[in-house]
Design an enzyme around this catalytic site. Structure first.
Site, short mmCIF file in Angstrom:
data_model
loop_
_atom_site.label_atom_id
_atom_site.label_comp_id
_atom_site.label_asym_id
_atom_site.label_seq_id
_atom_site.Cartn_x
_atom_site.Cartn_y
_atom_site.Cartn_z
CE1 TYR A 167 10.83 -8.41 35.83
CE2 TYR A 167 12.45 -7.50 37.66
CZ TYR A 167 12.10 -7.85 36.17
OH TYR A 167 13.25 -7.83 35.38
CG LEU A 168 8.58 -2.94 43.87
CD1 LEU A 168 9.27 -1.74 43.21
CD2 LEU A 168 7.57 -2.66 44.75
CG LEU A 228 0.89 -4.36 8.84
CD1 LEU A 228 1.66 -4.57 9.83
CD2 LEU A 228 0.25 -3.09 8.90
CE LYS A 270 3.88 -4.65 21.08
NZ LYS A 270 4.44 -5.87 20.61
NE ARG A 313 15.84 -3.24 34.38
CZ ARG A 313 15.80 -4.43 34.58
NH1 ARG A 313 15.27 -5.24 33.30
NH2 ARG A 313 16.15 -5.10 35.42
CG ASP A 357 11.88 0.58 12.44
OD1 ASP A 357 10.68 0.51 12.17
OD2 ASP A 357 12.21 -0.49 13.31
CE LYS A 410 7.00 1.67 12.07
NZ LYS A 410 8.07 1.36 13.08
N GLY A 456 -0.25 -7.58 1.22
CA GLY A 456 1.02 -7.06 1.49
C GLY A 456 1.26 -7.88 2.95
CG HIS A 489 7.18 1.38 18.70
ND1 HIS A 489 6.05 1.65 18.06
CD2 HIS A 489 7.99 0.74 17.66
CE1 HIS A 489 5.96 0.94 16.97
NE2 HIS A 489 6.85 0.26 16.71
P1 NDP Z 1 4.20 -3.85 1.49
O1 NDP Z 1 5.31 -3.29 1.03
O2 NDP Z 1 4.19 -5.22 1.61
O3 NDP Z 1 2.97 -3.12 0.67
C1 NDP Z 1 1.58 -3.53 1.01
C2 NDP Z 1 0.63 -3.48 -0.35
O4 NDP Z 1 0.86 -2.11 -0.92
C3 NDP Z 1 1.65 -4.37 -1.47
O5 NDP Z 1 0.97 -5.78 -1.15
C4 NDP Z 1 0.90 -3.56 -2.62
O6 NDP Z 1 -0.22 -4.19 -3.08
C5 NDP Z 1 1.09 -2.19 -2.49
N1 NDP Z 1 2.36 -1.51 -2.54
C6 NDP Z 1 3.62 -2.00 -2.44
N2 NDP Z 1 4.42 -1.03 -2.93
C7 NDP Z 1 3.51 -0.19 -3.60
C8 NDP Z 1 3.96 1.18 -4.09
N3 NDP Z 1 5.21 1.34 -4.52
N4 NDP Z 1 2.90 1.88 -4.82
C9 NDP Z 1 1.76 1.59 -4.42
N5 NDP Z 1 1.51 0.25 -3.70
C10 NDP Z 1 2.29 -0.49 -3.17
O7 NDP Z 1 4.06 -3.19 2.75
P2 NDP Z 1 3.70 -3.65 4.48
O8 NDP Z 1 2.54 -4.59 4.13
O9 NDP Z 1 5.00 -4.01 4.91
O10 NDP Z 1 3.36 -2.33 5.27
C11 NDP Z 1 2.21 -1.63 4.95
C12 NDP Z 1 2.19 -0.36 5.79
O11 NDP Z 1 2.51 -0.88 7.29
C13 NDP Z 1 3.47 0.42 5.48
O12 NDP Z 1 3.06 1.86 5.48
C14 NDP Z 1 4.45 0.23 6.38
O13 NDP Z 1 5.38 1.12 6.75
C15 NDP Z 1 3.67 -0.15 7.63
N6 NDP Z 1 4.10 -1.03 8.35
C16 NDP Z 1 4.69 -2.51 8.26
C17 NDP Z 1 4.83 -3.14 9.25
C18 NDP Z 1 5.39 -4.65 8.81
O14 NDP Z 1 5.59 -5.24 9.86
N7 NDP Z 1 5.06 -5.25 7.55
C19 NDP Z 1 5.10 -2.75 10.58
C20 NDP Z 1 4.77 -1.53 10.96
C21 NDP Z 1 4.35 -0.45 9.95
P3 NDP Z 1 -0.80 -4.11 -4.62
O15 NDP Z 1 0.45 -4.41 -5.31
O16 NDP Z 1 -1.58 -5.24 -4.79
O17 NDP Z 1 -1.23 -2.78 -5.09
C1 BG6 Z 2 7.72 -2.29 13.89
C2 BG6 Z 2 9.01 -1.79 13.78
O1 BG6 Z 2 7.06 -0.72 14.31
O2 BG6 Z 2 7.77 -2.76 15.28
C3 BG6 Z 2 9.91 -3.29 13.21
O3 BG6 Z 2 8.92 -1.31 12.22
C4 BG6 Z 2 9.72 -3.75 14.72
O4 BG6 Z 2 11.19 -2.87 13.10
C5 BG6 Z 2 8.43 -4.06 15.07
O5 BG6 Z 2 10.41 -5.18 14.58
C6 BG6 Z 2 8.31 -4.70 16.71
O6 BG6 Z 2 6.79 -4.95 16.96
P1 BG6 Z 2 6.68 -5.87 18.12
O7 BG6 Z 2 5.32 -5.94 18.28
O8 BG6 Z 2 7.46 -7.16 17.75
O9 BG6 Z 2 7.64 -5.49 19.18
#
Ligand code: NDP
Ligand code: BG6
Length: 513
Positions: free
Chosen positions: A411-412, A44, A210, A374, A263, A176, A42, A268
């Site tokens: 900063y202040l 993330l 952070k 701020r 979101d 989340k 995925g 956050h």
């Molecule tokens: P993805 O949609 O890319 O899904 C991650 C993996 O989960 C996919 O590669 C797939 O792997 C599997 N997957 C996708 N859809 C389904 C489904 N419907 N049922 C079962 N498996 C599924 O998600 P992200 O990587 O973007 O995010 C992962 C988690 O992190 C989520 O909970 C997201 O809310 C959270 N998140 C993501 C952020 C981001 O920047 N991407 C930021 C903050 C939180 P496979 O097909 O191999 O099983």
């Molecule tokens: C994620 C939100 O939690 O934080 C995104 O789902 C947002 O919408 C991201 O873009 C921002 O993260 P950062 O680390 O760039 O502030």
């Protein structure tokens, strides 16, 4: 002279290095760590988790013996996983010359297992592979749930039953969103707790990891001059601002179901607010800090419709450049009412904060990318110097700013005399710019949160009662917005957000910049 300076610099760097590395290699040499990334293919995992794991490895923060397992429904060989990690490595480390050697060492420890998220049989197969790598050592297992929330509970059930460590700890990092409102969040907590204890659940809010957010507590509690002013008598308002200069492209499907309140603000910004406003904790341990956060959350007034302004970005074109509207995204319905911008004022009904507005602002596709805390202080009583500023008295207000990103700084704003004859006053910044003092790059939030979960340090993770307290502040409003189909105010992308923001700020006498 110069020698003294370089000695001092060396000392600061050594000291910094020691502090920076103090978590290193604390695991016992006889133990081994397996990190299992669920949803390894995925977005993330590729963008954040693998790069952060590599950065930790590069900087010697991972135990001597560890393996990384990717898991998912995709068929992928170990080599394909390694190629994927290699291609997407975009962390701060990838500029280094020695990166390739370390990268090869890291990749050798990465493996993949393909399986369904609800199949105990597939998890048992994973367990066998893990055992093969772990051998006879004490084995600790860290699962990272980088999958959609719809499969969180399946994964936890299967992992608990089939892949729990038999002689070490088993922990779960949960991403989340933790539910959609109070009810769904409680249901999720209840389901997870069927299989796990609170100590095993690491609910992430990556903004808590952070650098400047961590520094907030240090600033507050280790300097004599901030804490005595952290009080309604001196602080006029607090603003927590999160803005991005890009829209929701690629995230549309997820975003349209959640909106900016869920979101960014509900998690956050509220987490930062709780840290900012809590009373002094008994100690720095996780339970003491989280107890104080929960108390302050319970003292807050539930959000009402009149406390918020909502916006959604519209497209923009000036002949040479054009930018699509939120609703132009094919994954978003044309008539979507989902806010991409929200401002909300919160009040805390306790002795410290009674009457002080906390203005929380979050938006996508605005003119700049910034996250800031701020703090505007009250005017100095009496008007000894006020007339020297002309008519704009807001200029004379002291302000403390923690710039969380980009270009971390504290900063202040202070008032001082303009040099020369006569008496003119001016406001200047006492500026502590991170990169000027500490040349080393700041670790990514995901590095810190992975390291903390390996160390079992939970103070930057969200406890279930905190989550419950936060949701109860938002749920009634979110329900009302949906029932009444409240339309967000349109704002041009690249602008400062909807006009309503300025009315809301003015209503509470907040000077918004
Ligand atoms: P993805 O949609 O890319 O899904 C991650 C993996 O989960 C996919 O590669 C797939 O792997 C599997 N997957 C996708 N859809 C389904 C489904 N419907 N049922 C079962 N498996 C599924 O998600 P992200 O990587 O973007 O995010 C992962 C988690 O992190 C989520 O909970 C997201 O809310 C959270 N998140 C993501 C952020 C981001 O920047 N991407 C930021 C903050 C939180 P496979 O097909 O191999 O099983
Ligand atoms: C994620 C939100 O939690 O934080 C995104 O789902 C947002 O919408 C991201 O873009 C921002 O993260 P950062 O680390 O760039 O502030």
């Amino acid at each position: 002279g110069l020698a003294g300076n370089s000695l001092a610099k060396e000392h600061v760097e050594t000291q910094f290095k020691e502090e920076y590395f103090h978590f290193s290699n604390t695991e016992n040499a006889e133990s081994t760590l397996s990190i299992i990334v669920m949803g390894a293919s995925g977005d993330l995992a590729r963008k954040k988790i693998f790069p952060a794991l590599f950065a930790l490895f590069y900087e010697d923060h991972l135990p001597e013996s560890f393996t990384v397992f990717g898991y998912g429904r995709h068929e992928m060989s170990d080599v394909e996983l390694r190629n994927m990690i290699c291609r997407t490595l975009t962390c701060r480390i990838d500029q280094r010359e020695s990166c390739h050697v370390k990268m090869d060492e890291f990749l050798k420890r990465c493996f993949y297992h393909s399986g369904q998220y609800s199949s105990e049989e597939h998890f048992s197969e994973l367990d066998n592979k893990l055992k093969e790598k772990e051998g006879q050592r004490l084995s600790n297992r860290l699962f990272y749930l980088s999958v959609p929330p719809s499969v969180f509970v399946d994964v936890v059930r299967c992992a608990k039953r089939c892949t729990s460590s038999e002689n070490g700890w088993t922990r779960f990092i949960v991403e989340k969103p933790f539910g959609h409102d109070s009810e769904s969040s409680r249901d999720l907590t209840k389901s997870l707790k069927q299989y796990l204890t609170e100590e095993q659940i690491f609910r992430i809010d990556h903004h808590l990891n952070k650098e400047l957010v961590e520094n907030l507590l240090v600033l507050r509690f280790s300097n004599i001059f901030f804490e005595p002013l952290w009080y309604r008598n001196y602080i006029r308002n607090v603003q927590l601002i999160f803005s991005e200069d890009f829209g929701t492209e690629g995230q549309g499907r997820y975003f349209d179901n959640y909106g900016i309140i869920r979101d960014i603000i509900q998690n956050h910004l509220l987490q930062i607010l709780a840290l900012f406003a809590m009373e002094t904790p008994v100690s720095l341990n996780a339970e003491d800090i989280r107890n104080e956060k929960v108390k302050v959350l319970h003292s807050m007034r539930t959000l009402r419709l009149e406390d918020v302004v909502l916006g959604q970005y519209k497209g923009f074109s000036d002949g040479s450049t054009s930018y699509p509207a939120y609703a132009d995204d094919p994954a978003v319905p044309n008539n979507s009412l989902t806010p991409t911008f929200a401002a909300a004022t919160f009040f805390i009904n306790n002795a410290r904060w009674d009457g002080v507005p906390f203005l929380l602002v979050a938006g996508k596709a605005l003119h700049s990318r910034r996250a800031e805390i701020r703090v505007q202080f009250r005017h100095v009583p009496g008007n000894l110097y006020n007339q020297k500023f002309g008519t704009d008295l807001d200029k004379a207000t002291n302000e403390l700013v923690l710039r969380v990103q980009p270009d971390e700084a504290i900063y202040l704003k202070i008032n001082k005399k303009v040099p020369g004859l006569g008496m003119r006053l001016d406001s200047s910044d006492l500026n502590f710019l991170h990169r000027a003092r500490y040349p080393r790059e700041i670790p990514d939030a995901y590095e810190r949160l992975l390291l903390d979960s390996i160390e079992g340090e939970q103070h930057l993770f969200i406890r279930s009662d905190e989550l419950d307290a936060v949701w109860s502040l938002f749920s009634p409003l979110l329900k009302e917005l949906e029932e009444k189909k409240v339309a967000p105010e349109l704002y041009r992308c690249g602008s400062g957000g909807p006009i309503g923001l300025h009315y809301l700020a003015a209503k509470h006498n907040v000077h918004y910049t």
